[in-house]
Design an enzyme around this catalytic site. Structure first.
Site, PDB file in Angstrom:
ATOM      1  N   GLU A  64       0.831  -1.206   0.000  1.00  0.00           N
ATOM      2  CA  GLU A  64       0.000   0.000   0.000  1.00  0.00           C
ATOM      3  C   GLU A  64       0.866   1.256   0.000  1.00  0.00           C
ATOM      4  O   GLU A  64       0.345   2.363   0.107  1.00  0.00           O
ATOM      5  CB  GLU A  64      -0.928  -0.004   1.211  1.00  0.00           C
ATOM      6  N   ARG A  73       5.085   2.843  -1.393  1.00  0.00           N
ATOM      7  CA  ARG A  73       5.928   3.022  -2.573  1.00  0.00           C
ATOM      8  C   ARG A  73       7.181   2.147  -2.511  1.00  0.00           C
ATOM      9  O   ARG A  73       7.950   2.206  -1.541  1.00  0.00           O
ATOM     10  CB  ARG A  73       6.336   4.493  -2.678  1.00  0.00           C
ATOM     11  N   SER A 109       7.088   4.775   2.302  1.00  0.00           N
ATOM     12  CA  SER A 109       8.030   4.977   1.209  1.00  0.00           C
ATOM     13  C   SER A 109       9.322   4.220   1.466  1.00  0.00           C
ATOM     14  O   SER A 109       9.759   4.067   2.609  1.00  0.00           O
ATOM     15  CB  SER A 109       8.322   6.474   1.053  1.00  0.00           C
ATOM     16  N   ALA A 153       2.038   2.799   8.149  1.00  0.00           N
ATOM     17  CA  ALA A 153       1.476   3.833   7.284  1.00  0.00           C
ATOM     18  C   ALA A 153       2.261   5.132   7.425  1.00  0.00           C
ATOM     19  O   ALA A 153       2.612   5.548   8.532  1.00  0.00           O
ATOM     20  CB  ALA A 153       0.006   4.062   7.639  1.00  0.00           C
ATOM     21  N   GLU A 202       7.533   1.958  12.978  1.00  0.00           N
ATOM     22  CA  GLU A 202       6.290   2.556  13.458  1.00  0.00           C
ATOM     23  C   GLU A 202       5.683   3.497  12.420  1.00  0.00           C
ATOM     24  O   GLU A 202       6.393   4.177  11.684  1.00  0.00           O
ATOM     25  CB  GLU A 202       6.585   3.321  14.745  1.00  0.00           C
ATOM     26  N   GLY A 257      21.365   8.583   8.197  1.00  0.00           N
ATOM     27  CA  GLY A 257      21.998   9.404   9.218  1.00  0.00           C
ATOM     28  C   GLY A 257      21.149   9.670  10.445  1.00  0.00           C
ATOM     29  O   GLY A 257      21.582  10.385  11.359  1.00  0.00           O
ATOM     30  N   LYS A 289      23.965   5.777  14.575  1.00  0.00           N
ATOM     31  CA  LYS A 289      23.295   6.155  13.336  1.00  0.00           C
ATOM     32  C   LYS A 289      22.549   4.945  12.780  1.00  0.00           C
ATOM     33  O   LYS A 289      22.997   3.804  12.917  1.00  0.00           O
ATOM     34  CB  LYS A 289      24.296   6.685  12.319  1.00  0.00           C
ATOM     35  N   ARG A 335       9.211   6.065  17.613  1.00  0.00           N
ATOM     36  CA  ARG A 335       9.537   7.407  18.097  1.00  0.00           C
ATOM     37  C   ARG A 335       8.944   7.580  19.495  1.00  0.00           C
ATOM     38  O   ARG A 335       7.768   7.269  19.722  1.00  0.00           O
ATOM     39  CB  ARG A 335       8.988   8.485  17.162  1.00  0.00           C
ATOM     40  N   SER A 339       7.099   9.174  22.192  1.00  0.00           N
ATOM     41  CA  SER A 339       6.028  10.165  22.084  1.00  0.00           C
ATOM     42  C   SER A 339       6.222  11.355  23.008  1.00  0.00           C
ATOM     43  O   SER A 339       5.580  12.395  22.830  1.00  0.00           O
ATOM     44  CB  SER A 339       4.669   9.499  22.385  1.00  0.00           C
TER      45      SER A 339
END
Length: 342
Positions: free
Chosen positions: A219, A221, A239, A262, A277, A285, A302, A316, A318
């Site tokens: 769904e 790229r 992506s 997504a 996530e 980087g 990195k 990430r 929150s």
């Protein structure tokens, strides 16, 4: 032994230049006997050649092919003899840099027919050999000839629909691989490798020289050069960074049984069983906080240092916004492995 062979039905512009070629039955590593017949019937003298064949030559070629037992190619040559479009017989003795449009199209067909995988063929320099065309409901049209064709269609009471203006056509106008679902066929380019069991949803996209091993839900790229392993899913709007869009020389790939959430994205190759996530974009980087089993910080590294490592969860925080990495095995063990060669 030669590298590849194909009988193609193509399109030329008013100057006789090739615009595109359709190869229904391309062959990788054809038998020596077949190439010998090409030499006899079409005066092929070796090397990489795209031979514009006449109807008379194709009839003789079909008879010769049938004599050596190559019945499928003989039938194709026989049908091509009555083609209203120009016919080209392309022989690639080696996988060298292409020198003509028919050669490029043969290589793109080999990938979409699953006879070669992305990165398995030499595709450098192909953009200069692929003309930018109007892809219409009446086939490929040279852009310099489009206005006249549009007027002609109107005068004859027809509508000429321009579906896209691009160097690459959609794959399904040339080949539909077995065992796939593609919701919007315009979003998969010729030269894509779509493995059996793959579903490409409406917003999914697969570029040339890229694709899936199979059993994937796409769904997002898949950029040029990116291969997605079996069982991996790409969430809506996500992506993968290709070498054509800033990925540098690092070959981006996705291992088996991965999930990219997504609107997430990757600029590093993922190992097997990794997750990213939703909404998180990781570039080479990106500073990543490596966490242990107790969510304590081990080290900040990195993202490129985690390339191809399996069993990772990227997320990430929150509260702080920091990019973190958890692993199904001890982060201390992973950290030792990362620094083993320092």
């Amino acid at each position: 032994m030669s590298f590849a062979f194909g009988i193609g039905i193509g399109t030329q512009n008013n100057q006789g230049e090739w615009l595109e070629v359709f190869y229904q039955q391309p062959i990788i590593t054809p038998e020596t006997e077949l190439i010998d017949v090409v030499g006899t019937a079409l005066d092929y003298k070796g090397g990489n050649q795209a031979i514009h064949a006449t109807a008379e030559q194709l009839v003789q070629f079909a008879n010769a092919l049938r004599q050596i037992g190559s019945t499928n190619q003989a039938s194709l040559a026989e049908k091509a003899a009555s083609s209203k479009r120009p016919v080209v017989v392309t022989v690639l003795e080696t996988d060298d840099t292409a020198s003509s449009t028919p050669e490029v199209y043969l290589k793109l067909h080999l990938i979409s027919h699953r006879q070669a995988k992305p990165h398995g063929l030499k595709l450098d320099g192909i953009f200069g050999l692929l003309p930018n065309l109007a892809w219409t409901n009446e086939g490929a049209i040279d852009l310099n000839e489009l206005a006249e064709r549009q007027l002609k269609a109107r005068l004859e009471g027809r509508s000429l629909e321009v579906k896209s203006v691009d160097k690459f056509p959609q794959m399904t106008d040339y080949v539909v691989p077995n065992g796939v679902r593609i919701a919007d066929t315009a979003r998969v380019r010729l030269g894509a490798y779509v493995g059996e069991g793959t579903t490409v949803m409406h917003e999914g996209f697969i570029n040339f020289n890229a694709g899936t091993e199979g059993t994937s839900m796409i769904e997002g790229r898949i950029s040029a050069g990116v291969m997605v392993g079996k069982g991996s899913d790409l969430g809506g709007g996500c992506s993968t960074m290709g070498t054509l869009s800033g990925g540098g020389n690092m070959v981006i790939s996705v291992g088996e049984n991965c999930l990219i959430g997504a609107n997430a994205g990757i600029g590093i190759p993922l190992g097997d069983r990794c997750k990213v996530e939703a909404g998180l974009y990781i570039t080479a980087g990106t500073k990543v906080a490596l966490l242990d089993d107790n969510n304590e910080l081990v080290e900040i590294i990195k993202a490129r240092d985690l390339a191809n490592k399996p069993d990772l969860l990227f997320r990430r925080n929150s509260q702080t916004g920091a990019v973190e990495c958890k692993t199904n095995r001890s982060a201390i063990e992973l950290n030792d492995e990362l620094h083993a060669n320092n």
